[in-house]
Structure formats: structure tokens, C-alpha cells
Design a protein around this motif. Sequence first.
Motif, PDB file in Angstrom:
ATOM      1  N   VAL A 432      33.729  44.119 -53.326  1.00 23.08           N
ATOM      2  CA  VAL A 432      33.350  45.247 -54.602  1.00 23.08           C
ATOM      3  C   VAL A 432      33.054  43.578 -54.939  1.00 23.08           C
ATOM      4  CG1 VAL A 432      35.316  45.606 -54.591  1.00 23.08           C
ATOM      5  CG2 VAL A 432      33.655  47.008 -55.457  1.00 23.08           C
ATOM      6  N   GLY A 433      31.648  43.884 -55.726  1.00 17.92           N
ATOM      7  CA  GLY A 433      31.652  43.107 -56.890  1.00 17.92           C
ATOM      8  C   GLY A 433      31.251  43.671 -58.023  1.00 17.92           C
ATOM      9  N   ARG A 434      31.409  42.881 -59.389  1.00 19.05           N
ATOM     10  CA  ARG A 434      30.306  43.100 -60.854  1.00 19.05           C
ATOM     11  C   ARG A 434      30.159  41.904 -60.937  1.00 19.05           C
ATOM     12  NH1 ARG A 434      33.818  47.424 -65.049  1.00 19.05           N
ATOM     13  NH2 ARG A 434      32.181  48.348 -63.199  1.00 19.05           N
ATOM     14  N   ARG A 435      28.791  42.124 -62.217  1.00 23.60           N
ATOM     15  CA  ARG A 435      28.406  40.886 -62.550  1.00 23.60           C
ATOM     16  C   ARG A 435      28.492  41.374 -63.974  1.00 23.60           C
ATOM     17  NH1 ARG A 435      22.237  40.057 -62.433  1.00 23.60           N
ATOM     18  NH2 ARG A 435      22.024  38.235 -64.251  1.00 23.60           N
ATOM     19  N   GLU A 436      28.996  40.725 -64.886  1.00 19.19           N
ATOM     20  CA  GLU A 436      28.071  41.448 -66.765  1.00 19.19           C
ATOM     21  C   GLU A 436      27.342  40.146 -67.282  1.00 19.19           C
ATOM     22  OE1 GLU A 436      30.881  42.848 -70.587  1.00 19.19           O
ATOM     23  OE2 GLU A 436      31.726  41.898 -69.117  1.00 19.19           O
ATOM     24  N   ILE A 437      26.525  41.204 -67.693  1.00 19.56           N
ATOM     25  CA  ILE A 437      25.440  39.668 -69.110  1.00 19.56           C
ATOM     26  C   ILE A 437      26.069  39.877 -70.248  1.00 19.56           C
ATOM     27  CG2 ILE A 437      24.093  40.029 -66.963  1.00 19.56           C
ATOM     28  CD1 ILE A 437      22.292  41.661 -68.894  1.00 19.56           C
ATOM     29  N   GLU A 438      25.211  38.765 -71.415  1.00 15.97           N
ATOM     30  CA  GLU A 438      25.993  38.996 -72.535  1.00 15.97           C
ATOM     31  C   GLU A 438      24.958  40.477 -73.435  1.00 15.97           C
ATOM     32  OE1 GLU A 438      27.475  36.377 -73.787  1.00 15.97           O
ATOM     33  OE2 GLU A 438      27.949  35.031 -72.795  1.00 15.97           O
ATOM     34  N   SER A 439      24.390  40.789 -73.010  1.00 20.54           N
ATOM     35  CA  SER A 439      24.117  42.295 -73.573  1.00 20.54           C
ATOM     36  C   SER A 439      25.290  42.863 -73.337  1.00 20.54           C
ATOM     37  CB  SER A 439      23.014  42.819 -73.358  1.00 20.54           C
ATOM     38  OG  SER A 439      22.946  42.735 -71.691  1.00 20.54           O
ATOM     39  N   GLY A 440      26.218  42.686 -72.209  1.00 22.97           N
ATOM     40  CA  GLY A 440      27.056  44.454 -72.086  1.00 22.97           C
ATOM     41  C   GLY A 440      27.004  45.028 -71.028  1.00 22.97           C
ATOM     42  N   ALA A 441      25.347  44.643 -70.283  1.00 22.51           N
ATOM     43  CA  ALA A 441      25.280  45.568 -69.111  1.00 22.51           C
ATOM     44  C   ALA A 441      26.197  44.987 -67.999  1.00 22.51           C
ATOM     45  CB  ALA A 441      23.179  45.086 -69.244  1.00 22.51           C
ATOM     46  N   LYS A 442      26.377  45.430 -66.585  1.00 23.79           N
ATOM     47  CA  LYS A 442      27.308  45.559 -66.315  1.00 23.79           C
ATOM     48  C   LYS A 442      25.986  46.235 -64.445  1.00 23.79           C
ATOM     49  CE  LYS A 442      31.627  46.381 -67.865  1.00 23.79           C
ATOM     50  NZ  LYS A 442      31.084  45.781 -69.156  1.00 23.79           N
ATOM     51  N   GLY A 443      26.244  45.611 -63.919  1.00 27.99           N
ATOM     52  CA  GLY A 443      26.201  45.759 -62.384  1.00 27.99           C
ATOM     53  C   GLY A 443      27.410  45.733 -61.041  1.00 27.99           C
ATOM     54  N   ASP A 444      27.212  47.192 -60.729  1.00 29.25           N
ATOM     55  CA  ASP A 444      28.136  46.757 -59.709  1.00 29.25           C
ATOM     56  C   ASP A 444      27.323  46.574 -58.206  1.00 29.25           C
ATOM     57  OD1 ASP A 444      29.895  46.688 -61.106  1.00 29.25           O
ATOM     58  OD2 ASP A 444      30.514  49.349 -61.327  1.00 29.25           O
ATOM     59  N   ILE A 445      27.948  46.331 -57.128  1.00 26.32           N
ATOM     60  CA  ILE A 445      28.141  46.095 -55.646  1.00 26.32           C
ATOM     61  C   ILE A 445      29.031  46.247 -54.705  1.00 26.32           C
ATOM     62  CG2 ILE A 445      27.997  43.258 -56.384  1.00 26.32           C
ATOM     63  CD1 ILE A 445      26.011  43.512 -53.903  1.00 26.32           C
ATOM     64  N   ASP A 446      28.617  47.167 -53.585  1.00 26.45           N
ATOM     65  CA  ASP A 446      29.855  47.024 -52.591  1.00 26.45           C
ATOM     66  C   ASP A 446      28.928  46.959 -51.099  1.00 26.45           C
ATOM     67  OD1 ASP A 446      29.750  49.645 -54.825  1.00 26.45           O
ATOM     68  OD2 ASP A 446      31.758  48.993 -54.049  1.00 26.45           O
ATOM     69  N   ARG A 447      29.408  46.279 -50.366  1.00 28.89           N
ATOM     70  CA  ARG A 447      28.814  45.898 -48.782  1.00 28.89           C
ATOM     71  C   ARG A 447      30.031  46.315 -47.709  1.00 28.89           C
ATOM     72  NH1 ARG A 447      25.705  40.219 -48.850  1.00 28.89           N
ATOM     73  NH2 ARG A 447      24.126  42.555 -49.250  1.00 28.89           N
ATOM     74  N   LEU A 448      29.413  46.338 -46.890  1.00 30.12           N
ATOM     75  CA  LEU A 448      30.548  46.699 -46.008  1.00 30.12           C
ATOM     76  C   LEU A 448      29.633  45.469 -44.509  1.00 30.12           C
ATOM     77  CD1 LEU A 448      32.735  47.971 -44.567  1.00 30.12           C
ATOM     78  CD2 LEU A 448      31.177  50.014 -43.472  1.00 30.12           C
ATOM     79  N   GLN A 449      30.562  45.434 -44.005  1.00 24.79           N
ATOM     80  CA  GLN A 449      29.647  43.818 -43.490  1.00 24.79           C
ATOM     81  C   GLN A 449      30.968  43.603 -42.233  1.00 24.79           C
ATOM     82  OE1 GLN A 449      28.698  40.260 -45.502  1.00 24.79           O
ATOM     83  NE2 GLN A 449      27.977  39.436 -42.917  1.00 24.79           N
TER      84      GLN A 449
END
Length: 456
Positions: A432-449
Motif C-alpha cells: 500500500v502506497g501514498r503520494r502527495e503533491i505540493e498542493s496537498g492532493a494525495k493518491g493511494d495505491i494498493d497492489r497484490l502481487q
Amino acid sequence: MAITQRCSLRRTVLAAALLLSLGGVAQADSRSEAALEARIAQLEQQLAELKSAVEAQKKATAAAPAAAPATAGPAAAGVKLPIQTTTLTPGANPGTTVKIGGFIKTDFMLTRTDSGQFADSATARDLYLPSQTPVGGRGSSTDYDAGAKFSRLGIGIDTVTENNDKLGAFVEWDFFGGSLGNENSTNTYGLTVRHAYAYWNKWLAGQTWSTFMDTAALPEAVDFIGPTDGVIFVRQPQIRYTTGNFQISLEDPQTTIIPRGGGAAASSDRGAVPDLAARYTWKGSWGHFGVAGLLRDLRVDRPAAGTTPAIKDSQFGGAISVGGKWNLGESNDIRYQLTGGSISRYIGLGVTSDSVLDSANDLEAIDGWAGYLAWRHVFTKQLRSNLMYARSEYDNPVAYTGTGVTKNSQSFRLNFIYSPLPKLDVGVEYMVGRREIESGAKGDIDRLQFMAKYSF
């Protein structure tokens, strides 16, 4: 009187006969000795001729091509037949050894993003790439992907000369190159060079892992890299010198640049100063610990084009990294790394860029820090697990970069890897990962491998 004379005559005859007999014996002994000496001389001549014949046979055998191996039947019990009768490298130095290795690996991935979807050709669909995690979008997306493009093949050539000089070479490929087909039918991909270098004694020249990178501290992951957000991960051409636990290298320079106001990053390979990397490592039964330093000349040099003025500037950059592996008994170890400074190109396949152009079209360096911590536990000889956390943060000059650049990224992952047979691994990993940009917007990712991997 007559009787006396007859006795005297007999004695004289007997004495003469005895003398003649002794003379004959002496003459016979002389003839035997001569015959013996002649026989010895004859045997010596025959031995010399035999020796000459053996030497000639050896020379003829060495000069003649090797005969094809016999196929009349199996070898005797306990006798191992050679794989081949001639060397694989006839042009190499005597005593050269050849090693061929690699693995076949197939990955099966189910990926969900909560702020948009990946493009069809996105690299992030093959491996975790923090810079491509969607942010600020609407709606989630789930994709299934599979592939064998991370399989590898490597060839090593090694020689130790009579003077104990060590030299050799190594080349390795995978199949993570440009697509030569599509998923409709062939799923064909291009062969890609990973490593290609030669070495002699303490020197190495060619493409391989950066000296700034500690490969021995990498955790075992099902994903291509693993703790991508916080790990140094660069392969590039270099010349390296190693003495004991110390290494120093001159490596290929490259500068990644965000245009003023934000947008897609560009790369610049201008300049005459290579990246300078150095590392020192302490090793023991407890594990290892290393300290590495990096000096960089960030540079841009572009001619004027239309209304766009010429851009020429340089900026010094430096970074330091510490990390290693700490053994906790036979079944556990901790692997870790912490890096800070001008690191952007070196971290996680470029989570963000090294620099940005300011209002005067001069370079402004972007500093940051990155790191990871991983725990490995061995349950049995066949089953092991890895738990890891990685993170990176960047000090973006927002006035120039805009608010769409990556401010930070992080990920957790847990895997289990089972080896039912030697060199055969099957594994499952959840990330499970998360990226945040300078505007404050975020995005999550989940991966089963899932993976299946056979090493050879």
C-alpha cells in the motif's frame, strides 16, 4: 729312480692342466662381462628410443583437435563425464572460467488506485513507481497485469593469471526493453543491457550499480525493487577503484530539470564533470554498515530556439547515505538506509527531479531525504517473510516548481516467499502506497502481487 721320475712327470702334467683350466675360466669370465655390458648398452638405447616416441606422441596429441566424446555407454559408477571437451572461450587466457546464470520470473499483479488510473503503457503497471501514482483524480481503478519481462540472463568470465592477477568481465540482460509486440498476441519485449563491465585487480570499467548504492542492504521483495520510495537505485557507466573496504568512482552525470512553473521534467547530459561517488563499508559476523558520499555538478546548457533564450547554468550538489544490514540471530535481520542531499535522480527511479529553472533561467537545486527500514524473518528453510517501510520527502521551491510536483511518497509492504525446491521461489506480496503533491492532493495505491521464479 724311475718311479720318482714318473711321479714328478705326473705332478708337472697336473699343474699344467690346472693352469690351463684356470686360464679358460678367466677367459670365460671376460667374455661374460663383455656380453653383459653390451646388453646394458642395448637396453639403454631401447629406453631412449621409447622415451623419444612418448614425447612425440604427447606433442601430436596436444596439436590435434579434441576427439568427440564417446557415446558407447554411461560412465562408470562415481565418474562424472565432462560437459564438453573444448573450452567455451578459445580466445581467452589459459584457465579462464565461464559462469552462466540468471532466472525466469513471472509476475501476476492486481492493482487498485483511488485517484485515477494508470495509462495503458505506464511503467507503474509493471513495477511500483511512486512518481506515477495518480493523485487528485476522481474514482478508483483496478487493473490486472502479468508478465515475464523481468527474467534475466548473465554471463561472467573470470581469470586468475600465473602472477595472481585477477581479470574478467560480466554482462547481464533482462527483457524490460521497448515493446516489440503487444498483449494481443505475442507479448514480445526487447532485450535490455543491465550490466556490462570488465575488471582487472582493483579496477572496474563499465556499466553496473553506482558506488553510491548499497546492494547488500536491499530487502528481498516480490516487486522489482521493493522499498522504492526510499532506496538508491541507479545503474550507470563508471570507472571504479576498490582497495579493501573502500571504493571510489567517476560515474556518468545526468541532471533532471523541472521547467519553471512545473510540467514534465527534462534531462540534461551536458558538462565535463562526472559524478564522484565514494563508499566505505565495515563488515563482520554482525552484518555490515556503510557510509557513502556523492558530489554532483548539476548543469544545463541549451542554445536559443525561436523566442526561447539560451539557458546555461550549473549548480553544485552533494549527498550522503548510511545504511546496512544487522543480523539478529540466525532467523532475523534488519536492513536499512537513510540518504539526504541532492539525491532526486538517484532515488526510486526518479521520484522527482534534481533541479528547477528559476525566474532568471538559472538552476535551483532540489534537496530531499529518503530512507527505508525492513525486517526479514526466516520461519523454516523453505519459508521466509519481509516487512518494509519506505519514505522520501523533497524541499521543492514551489514558487518555481508549482504545486503539481511530488512533495513526499511512502509505502508499506509485506511478503511471504516459499521455496518448495532448491532455486524455485513462489511468493505473494501486498503493498500500500501514498503520494502527495505540493498542493496537498494525495493518491493511494494498493497492489497484490504473486510471482514464480526459477534461478539457475
